[in-house]
Motif scaffolding. Sequence first.
Motif, mmCIF file in Angstrom:
data_model
loop_
_atom_site.group_PDB
_atom_site.id
_atom_site.type_symbol
_atom_site.label_atom_id
_atom_site.label_comp_id
_atom_site.label_asym_id
_atom_site.label_seq_id
_atom_site.Cartn_x
_atom_site.Cartn_y
_atom_site.Cartn_z
ATOM 1 N N ILE A 180 -91.306 -10.294 52.461
ATOM 2 C CA ILE A 180 -90.648 -10.896 53.620
ATOM 3 C C ILE A 180 -89.290 -11.474 53.235
ATOM 4 O O ILE A 180 -88.304 -11.314 53.956
ATOM 5 C CB ILE A 180 -91.578 -11.953 54.258
ATOM 6 N N GLU A 181 -89.222 -12.087 52.064
ATOM 7 C CA GLU A 181 -87.926 -12.637 51.626
ATOM 8 C C GLU A 181 -86.904 -11.512 51.435
ATOM 9 O O GLU A 181 -85.768 -11.594 51.890
ATOM 10 C CB GLU A 181 -88.083 -13.415 50.315
ATOM 11 N N THR A 182 -87.326 -10.439 50.761
ATOM 12 C CA THR A 182 -86.404 -9.339 50.505
ATOM 13 C C THR A 182 -85.932 -8.713 51.814
ATOM 14 O O THR A 182 -84.760 -8.403 51.994
ATOM 15 C CB THR A 182 -87.103 -8.261 49.639
ATOM 16 N N ARG A 183 -86.885 -8.556 52.734
ATOM 17 C CA ARG A 183 -86.536 -7.907 54.000
ATOM 18 C C ARG A 183 -85.631 -8.789 54.862
ATOM 19 O O ARG A 183 -84.849 -8.293 55.658
ATOM 20 C CB ARG A 183 -87.820 -7.555 54.760
ATOM 21 N N SER A 184 -85.747 -10.123 54.706
ATOM 22 C CA SER A 184 -84.852 -10.974 55.488
ATOM 23 C C SER A 184 -83.618 -11.316 54.653
ATOM 24 O O SER A 184 -83.125 -12.441 54.668
ATOM 25 C CB SER A 184 -85.582 -12.223 55.956
ATOM 26 N N SER A 185 -83.131 -10.313 53.931
ATOM 27 C CA SER A 185 -81.901 -10.414 53.138
ATOM 28 C C SER A 185 -81.915 -11.591 52.177
ATOM 29 O O SER A 185 -81.000 -12.409 52.162
ATOM 30 C CB SER A 185 -80.677 -10.512 54.043
ATOM 31 N N ASN A 186 -83.008 -11.681 51.394
ATOM 32 C CA ASN A 186 -83.136 -12.708 50.360
ATOM 33 C C ASN A 186 -82.965 -14.130 50.873
ATOM 34 O O ASN A 186 -82.280 -14.945 50.266
ATOM 35 C CB ASN A 186 -82.145 -12.451 49.223
ATOM 36 N N TRP A 187 -83.601 -14.388 51.988
ATOM 37 C CA TRP A 187 -83.529 -15.733 52.546
ATOM 38 C C TRP A 187 -84.758 -16.504 52.107
ATOM 39 O O TRP A 187 -85.877 -16.233 52.556
ATOM 40 C CB TRP A 187 -83.459 -15.640 54.067
ATOM 41 N N PRO A 188 -84.600 -17.481 51.185
ATOM 42 C CA PRO A 188 -85.766 -18.125 50.572
ATOM 43 C C PRO A 188 -86.676 -18.831 51.568
ATOM 44 O O PRO A 188 -87.881 -18.911 51.344
ATOM 45 C CB PRO A 188 -85.162 -19.125 49.583
ATOM 46 N N VAL A 189 -86.099 -19.359 52.654
ATOM 47 C CA VAL A 189 -86.922 -20.096 53.613
ATOM 48 C C VAL A 189 -88.048 -19.205 54.164
ATOM 49 O O VAL A 189 -89.192 -19.641 54.336
ATOM 50 C CB VAL A 189 -86.056 -20.658 54.771
ATOM 51 N N ALA A 190 -87.718 -17.925 54.405
ATOM 52 C CA ALA A 190 -88.733 -17.006 54.927
ATOM 53 C C ALA A 190 -89.885 -16.882 53.942
ATOM 54 O O ALA A 190 -91.057 -16.828 54.325
ATOM 55 C CB ALA A 190 -88.109 -15.634 55.184
ATOM 56 N N ASN A 246 -83.089 -8.163 61.766
ATOM 57 C CA ASN A 246 -82.403 -8.936 60.727
ATOM 58 C C ASN A 246 -83.056 -10.298 60.550
ATOM 59 O O ASN A 246 -84.017 -10.629 61.226
ATOM 60 C CB ASN A 246 -80.905 -9.053 61.047
ATOM 61 N N ARG A 247 -82.509 -11.069 59.605
ATOM 62 C CA ARG A 247 -83.176 -12.321 59.248
ATOM 63 C C ARG A 247 -83.288 -13.286 60.425
ATOM 64 O O ARG A 247 -84.275 -14.002 60.546
ATOM 65 C CB ARG A 247 -82.474 -12.991 58.074
ATOM 66 N N TYR A 248 -82.307 -13.261 61.318
ATOM 67 C CA TYR A 248 -82.366 -14.182 62.470
ATOM 68 C C TYR A 248 -83.526 -13.784 63.381
ATOM 69 O O TYR A 248 -84.253 -14.623 63.918
ATOM 70 C CB TYR A 248 -81.044 -14.165 63.239
ATOM 71 N N GLY A 249 -83.655 -12.465 63.543
ATOM 72 C CA GLY A 249 -84.750 -11.967 64.372
ATOM 73 C C GLY A 249 -86.101 -12.327 63.780
ATOM 74 O O GLY A 249 -87.026 -12.753 64.489
ATOM 75 N N ILE A 250 -86.230 -12.162 62.443
ATOM 76 C CA ILE A 250 -87.508 -12.441 61.781
ATOM 77 C C ILE A 250 -87.897 -13.911 61.963
ATOM 78 O O ILE A 250 -89.011 -14.231 62.382
ATOM 79 C CB ILE A 250 -87.432 -12.107 60.270
ATOM 80 N N VAL A 251 -86.932 -14.792 61.697
ATOM 81 C CA VAL A 251 -87.244 -16.219 61.787
ATOM 82 C C VAL A 251 -87.541 -16.633 63.225
ATOM 83 O O VAL A 251 -88.532 -17.318 63.501
ATOM 84 C CB VAL A 251 -86.079 -17.058 61.215
ATOM 85 N N ALA A 252 -86.692 -16.162 64.155
ATOM 86 C CA ALA A 252 -86.926 -16.515 65.556
ATOM 87 C C ALA A 252 -88.292 -16.002 66.005
ATOM 88 O O ALA A 252 -89.028 -16.694 66.719
ATOM 89 C CB ALA A 252 -85.818 -15.928 66.429
ATOM 90 N N GLY A 253 -88.643 -14.784 65.578
ATOM 91 C CA GLY A 253 -89.935 -14.215 65.960
ATOM 92 C C GLY A 253 -91.092 -15.033 65.416
ATOM 93 O O GLY A 253 -92.046 -15.340 66.136
#
Lengths: 586, 90
Positions: free
Chosen positions: A135-145, A504-511
Motif C-alpha cells: 500500500i505504501e509503494t502504491r501510494s507513491s511511498n507515502w508512509p502514512v498509508a 493516486n495517493r489522494y484517492g487511496i487516502v480519501a477512500g
Amino acid sequence: MGILDEPKLAIPAIFVIYFVVVGALAATGNTYAASAVAVFGSVLIYVTVALVMRAATTEAFYVAGRDVGPISIGSSIASNWMSGASFVSMAGAIALLGYDGLPYIIGWTLGYVIAAVLIAPFVRRSGTYTVPEFIETRSSNWPVARVIAVLMLFVVSFTYLVAQLVATGVIIGRFLGIPAVFGAMLGSLFVILFAGTGGWRSVVWVQVTQYWVLIVAYWIGFMLAAAKAGIFKPWPHIGYGGLLAQLEARETSFGLAHFTQPFKTSFAGGTNLINWILGALALMLGTVGLPHVLSQFYLVKDVRTARYGVGWGLTFIALLYLTAPVYAILARYAFSQVWGMPIEQAKQVGWIQKWLPTGLVKVADANNNGLLDVKELSFHKDIVVIGMPDMWGLAWWVAVVVAVGGLAAALSTANGLLMVMTVGATRDIYKRFINPNVSEEREVWVGRGMLVLLAFISAFAGARAIQDPTFSKYVALLVGWAFVFASSLFTPSIIMGIFWKGLNRYGIVAGMVAGLLVSFPYIAGVGLFGMAPIEIAGGKIGTIAWGVVGFLVHLVVAVVVSLATGAEKANPPETIEFVDRMKIPE
Amino acid sequence: MGNGESGVSEEVFREYWGKMKTLTIVMLLLWTIPAFWMHLPVGTTQNIRILGGIPLHWFSAGFIAVVFGIALIFIYAIIMDKWDREILGR
C-alpha cells in the motif's frame, strides 16, 4: 541436529512414532492417557515440522523463501483460513440458523475467486513483502498509508488471534479437564515454538501439516456418523435427502417451520433476502482485504503457483465448508429424536447425559408437563461437532480425533496471525521507521523477539477473554466486524491499485477514510448501541451486510478524488512502473 | 515493457493485457452467478426438491455455489497459464 536435517525422514518418522505410542496406550485400555498423548503428541509433530523447516534468513522469515508449490500453498491457505471456530462452530451455527446461516458458507469461500482473479498473482509479482508495504509503494511511498495499514493489520489480526487462543484453551481444557485459561497460555507457547524457529518458512509447513490433520479429523467423525445415519446414497453430501425428509416430518409434527426454510431468523442483526445476499457479499469482499489472507500470496513460487494455489486452497476449504451443512442436518436429526420424550428418559440419553454437566446442552421442563418439548432443549453451537461422536454412538476415540483436529484448526490460524503481526512489527515498523540499516541476522532476531512479545500479549488477552464475558463479547464482535473493516478500508484500493493507474495517493487516502467513516459509526451504532438498522425493501441491513456499503463508498470516493487531483498525472514514474511490473508475465 | 525484464515487446504485451482484461471481466461476471444471481429466486427454489428430497435453494447455497467458484478459479488459471506460455514462447 542430525535427523532434523532430513525432512523426508524426520516428518514420517514422527508420525509413525505418534501412531505407535497412541495406539499402544489405547490398546492397554488407558483411554485418558491415550487421549492426552494424542492431543499433546500432535503438537510435538508440528514442533518437529517447524524445526525441520527452520531457517535464519529474512527472505525465509518474511516470505518462506518464496518457494512454496501449488498444493502446499493450497493446504496452507486452507488451514490459515479455517479457524477453530470454523472447525468447532460452523456446523453448529448452521444447525441453529438453518438457511439463514448459509451466508457464512458462500461468504467465506467465494471471496477466493476474487482473490485468484484480481489480487493473488499481482501481489506475488509486486516484489513487496507485506500488505502495508504494498500500500505504501502504491501510494507513491507515502508512509502514512503504511502506518494506517499496519494499524488495521494489528487490530484485525490481534482480535482474531485472541479468539483463536480462546478456542485453543477451550479445546485443551474440555478434553483434558484443565482450566481453559491454562490451555490458552499453552496454545500461545506452542505457537511461539512453531513460528520462532523459521518464521513463515516453518509456519507454512506447519500449516500444511495441520490442514491434513484437521480435515482428516473432521471427515472421520462425519463419515462414521453418516454411515450410521445411512446417507451414503451414494455419497453423504448428495445423499441426505431422505434423512432431511424424516427430520422435516418430525418438525411438522411438532408444529415447527422447516429447518431449511429461508429467513426465519436474522443474520448479524439484519433480515430478509437483501440482507442475506449483502451479508454474503460483504464477507467475500472482506476476505480478500484481510492481511492474514493476503499474506499467503507472498509465499508462492511464482505467478502460476499463485493462481493454481488459490484454486487448491478453495478446494481444500470446501472439503470442510461443504461438509458443515450436512453435519448440521445430522445433528439436528439427533436433536429431533429426543423431542417429546419424557424428560427423565431424555436425561438418560447418552449424549445428553454426557454433555449436560458442561452446559453445552440444556434440558428444562419449563411447563412441567413431564415431556421434553422442542423449546426445552437448548444447545450451544459447539455441541454439533464436539458431541457428534456421542449423538451417533461412535467409538470413544472419535472424540479424541475431533479434539486433535479442532486443536490443529485453532493453532494453524493462530500461527498465521501471529506471523502476520510479527512481520508487520518487524518489517513495517522496526525496519521501515526505526532502524532501516539493520543487519539481516539482527533483523531475524528482532522478529523472534517481536513474536514472543506479541504471543505473550495475546495470551494475556485470551486468558482475559475466557474469564471476562464482557471482554469476550467485544472480541467476538470485532472478529465479525473485521470483514466490514477489511472490505471498507482495504479491498477497493488494493484492487484498483492493481488495475487502474489513475488511482493516486489522494484517492487511496480519501477512500480509506471515507470507508472508515461510513462503516464504523453504523456497526458501532447498530451492533453496540441498539440503533435501529436501515431498512431496504422491507429487509433490515445488519452490521456485516453493511460492509458492501463501505466498499462502494470507498470505491466511489477513491475514483472521484483521484480524478479531481489529476489521476495518473499525480503518480510519479516509479508508481506507474510498479503497477506495470505486476502485469508482466514471467 | 521496454525494461527488458521479460523480453516481451510493448505491442505483444498490450495485446496480452487486453485479452487478460477481457477474461478478468468475464470471470467477474461469471462470479456474480454463485455469489448473487443464483440466490435471488429463493422463493421458487425452496419449493423444488432435488436428489431425493434436498430443497434446491439450500443445495445451491450449501454446495453448488462453492463448487462453481472452484471451477472458475481453475478455468482462469488454465487459460492464463496457456497465454503466459504463448507470450513467453515456451
